[in-house]
Design an enzyme around this catalytic site. Structure first.
Site, PDB file in Angstrom:
ATOM      1  N   LYS A 140    -103.383-106.885  16.289  1.00  0.00           N
ATOM      2  CA  LYS A 140    -103.950-107.297  17.582  1.00  0.00           C
ATOM      3  C   LYS A 140    -104.544-106.086  18.270  1.00  0.00           C
ATOM      4  O   LYS A 140    -103.861-105.091  18.499  1.00  0.00           O
ATOM      5  CB  LYS A 140    -102.856-107.884  18.472  1.00  0.00           C
ATOM      6  CG  LYS A 140    -102.665-109.357  18.253  1.00  0.00           C
ATOM      7  CD  LYS A 140    -102.309-110.071  19.557  1.00  0.00           C
ATOM      8  CE  LYS A 140    -102.184-111.569  19.338  1.00  0.00           C
ATOM      9  NZ  LYS A 140    -103.448-112.223  19.016  1.00  0.00           N
ATOM     10  N   ASP A 169    -107.792-108.597  15.307  1.00  0.00           N
ATOM     11  CA  ASP A 169    -108.009-109.740  16.196  1.00  0.00           C
ATOM     12  C   ASP A 169    -108.151-109.246  17.626  1.00  0.00           C
ATOM     13  O   ASP A 169    -107.196-108.774  18.230  1.00  0.00           O
ATOM     14  CB  ASP A 169    -106.843-110.734  16.091  1.00  0.00           C
ATOM     15  CG  ASP A 169    -107.157-112.043  16.805  1.00  0.00           C
ATOM     16  OD1 ASP A 169    -108.222-112.132  17.452  1.00  0.00           O
ATOM     17  OD2 ASP A 169    -106.334-112.985  16.704  1.00  0.00           O
ATOM     18  N   GLU A 195    -111.638-110.720  14.097  1.00  0.00           N
ATOM     19  CA  GLU A 195    -111.532-112.056  14.654  1.00  0.00           C
ATOM     20  C   GLU A 195    -111.948-112.050  16.121  1.00  0.00           C
ATOM     21  O   GLU A 195    -111.435-111.249  16.906  1.00  0.00           O
ATOM     22  CB  GLU A 195    -110.051-112.461  14.538  1.00  0.00           C
ATOM     23  CG  GLU A 195    -109.787-113.904  14.263  1.00  0.00           C
ATOM     24  CD  GLU A 195    -108.314-114.095  13.891  1.00  0.00           C
ATOM     25  OE1 GLU A 195    -107.876-113.581  12.840  1.00  0.00           O
ATOM     26  OE2 GLU A 195    -107.618-114.766  14.648  1.00  0.00           O
ATOM     27  N   ASP A 220    -112.566-117.767  16.117  1.00  0.00           N
ATOM     28  CA  ASP A 220    -111.268-118.416  16.297  1.00  0.00           C
ATOM     29  C   ASP A 220    -111.322-119.246  17.592  1.00  0.00           C
ATOM     30  O   ASP A 220    -111.559-120.460  17.545  1.00  0.00           O
ATOM     31  CB  ASP A 220    -110.154-117.367  16.349  1.00  0.00           C
ATOM     32  CG  ASP A 220    -108.767-117.973  16.505  1.00  0.00           C
ATOM     33  OD1 ASP A 220    -108.666-119.211  16.575  1.00  0.00           O
ATOM     34  OD2 ASP A 220    -107.777-117.227  16.571  1.00  0.00           O
ATOM     35  N   LYS A 244    -107.058-123.786  12.806  1.00  0.00           N
ATOM     36  CA  LYS A 244    -105.675-124.153  13.100  1.00  0.00           C
ATOM     37  C   LYS A 244    -105.583-125.661  12.923  1.00  0.00           C
ATOM     38  O   LYS A 244    -105.914-126.425  13.835  1.00  0.00           O
ATOM     39  CB  LYS A 244    -105.318-123.751  14.536  1.00  0.00           C
ATOM     40  CG  LYS A 244    -105.355-122.240  14.787  1.00  0.00           C
ATOM     41  CD  LYS A 244    -105.014-121.937  16.238  1.00  0.00           C
ATOM     42  CE  LYS A 244    -104.774-120.456  16.477  1.00  0.00           C
ATOM     43  NZ  LYS A 244    -105.948-119.608  16.250  1.00  0.00           N
TER      44      LYS A 244
HETATM   45 MG    MG Z   1    -107.243-115.122  16.672  1.00  0.00          MG
END
Ligand code: MG
Length: 336
Positions: A140, A169, A195, A220, A244
């Site tokens: 992250k 991300d 991402e 995303d 997802k």
């Molecule tokens: Mg993501």
């Protein structure tokens, strides 16, 4: 064939709060759905796991729809749930499909992405996961100042095992100058993709930037709503798609869309229980993709270990998924 539809609500605290752009997320709420064919005794399972800020319905709206449907469930009424309830659609499509038994799956295994915390804390975790044999990592970024994170990039990638790949991300946190600094730093490093560098609405800017650097991007947050996923499929977004499944409506429609457009899908968790996890991984295994790692490093996130499946380790196999038993989750929710 008369159907019986039941559902149980869950509220499961996370072991550690999940840090998001909207602050700390402390507990997961949703429903486990059980559908039974009264004639054959066959049972199908589904899970409603909404994330309203991703554009899904709320838990309350899903609960109201389930209560209405449970009064007199038919195959037609369950299939007629509208697109404004994507997580409910997902659960009911899976429950209906489950009445015909589990889907036939090839024997496969896929790498699981190891999640690295933001900042310096990533260094210790990457070393530990490398020892465990993980080959895919996600860090992250966009949490601390870019200069501080960039100063750590080499130290993170140096700790990766040979051949391993790192996903970054940014959760939409970057502006254009920050993204350019990162893209320059990532060139020549084992970065699989970045991402969501920019927030939803700035996809054209991402598209323009991606053409100037060798590192690829993944959408995303931009494709959290099914309608947006279709919009970017039709536009021909050239990067990866983080999908997802639990948020994406009926699984059949999602499977067809991904196959029709031959996209590079990265299947990812929405912090489901075992029930939704099983559905999402069935979809990942059934998709015609190469050995792309799945974003299910969230397994084990619940504080109550009774709701965590045994960790699959660095690779998840169809055999591991076949051992997940929705009836266990159902029984536990009934006794709570
Ligand atoms: Mg993501």
């Amino acid at each position: 064939m008369p159907l019986r539809l039941e559902f149980r609500r869950y509220r499961l605290p996370f072991r550690r709060p999940v840090l998001t752009a909207r602050g700390a997320w402390t507990e997961r709420e949703g429903f486990v759905v059980r559908l039974e064919d009264a004639d054959t005794g066959a049972v199908g399972w589904g899970e409603v796991a909404p994330i309203p800020h991703f554009g899904t319905e709320t838990v309350e709206a899903a609960g109201a729809a389930l209560a209405r449907l449970a009064a007199e469930p038919t195959r037609e009424s369950l299939a007629a749930v509208g697109a404004e309830l994507p997580c409910t659609q997902f659960a009911l499509a899976e429950a209906r499909a489950g009445l015909c038994g589990p889907p036939p799956l090839p024997v496969r295994r896929l790498p699981v992405t190891a999640l690295l915390p933001a900042g310096r804390a990533a260094l210790g975790v990457v070393a530990a996961r490398a020892d465990e044999g993980y080959v895919n990592y996600k860090w992250k970024v966009g949490v601390e100042p870019a200069a501080a994170e960039l100063a750590l990039l080499d130290r993170v990638t140096d700790r990766l095992p040979a051949g391993a790949k790192l996903r970054l991300d940014a959760n939409g946190a970057w502006d254009a100058p920050t993204a350019e600094r990162w893209l320059a730093a990532c060139a020549g490093r084992p970065i699989e993709f970045i991402e969501q560098p920019f927030p939803p609405g700035r996809e054209t800017a991402m598209f323009a930037l991606e053409r100037r650097f060798p590192v690829r991007f993944a959408l995303d947050e931009s494709i959290a709503r099914l309608a947006d996923l279709h919009r970017w499929l039709e536009f021909g977004w050239p990067g990866f798609y983080v999908v997802k499944p639990a948020l994406c409506g009926p699984t059949g429609a999602l499977r067809r869309a991904l196959a029709d457009f031959e996209v590079e899908a990265v299947f990812s968790s929405a912090f489901e229980t075992t029930v939704g996890l099983r559905s999402a991984l069935h979809l990942a295994f059934g998709a015609n993709q190469d050995e792309r790692a799945v974003g299910f490093g969230t397994i084990g996130a619940f504080a109550d270990d009774a709701f965590n499946p045994p960790t699959p380790g660095p690779f998840v196999s169809t055999e591991w998924v076949s051992r997940l038993d929705p009836a266990e989750v159902w029984a536990r929710l009934g006794s709570n």
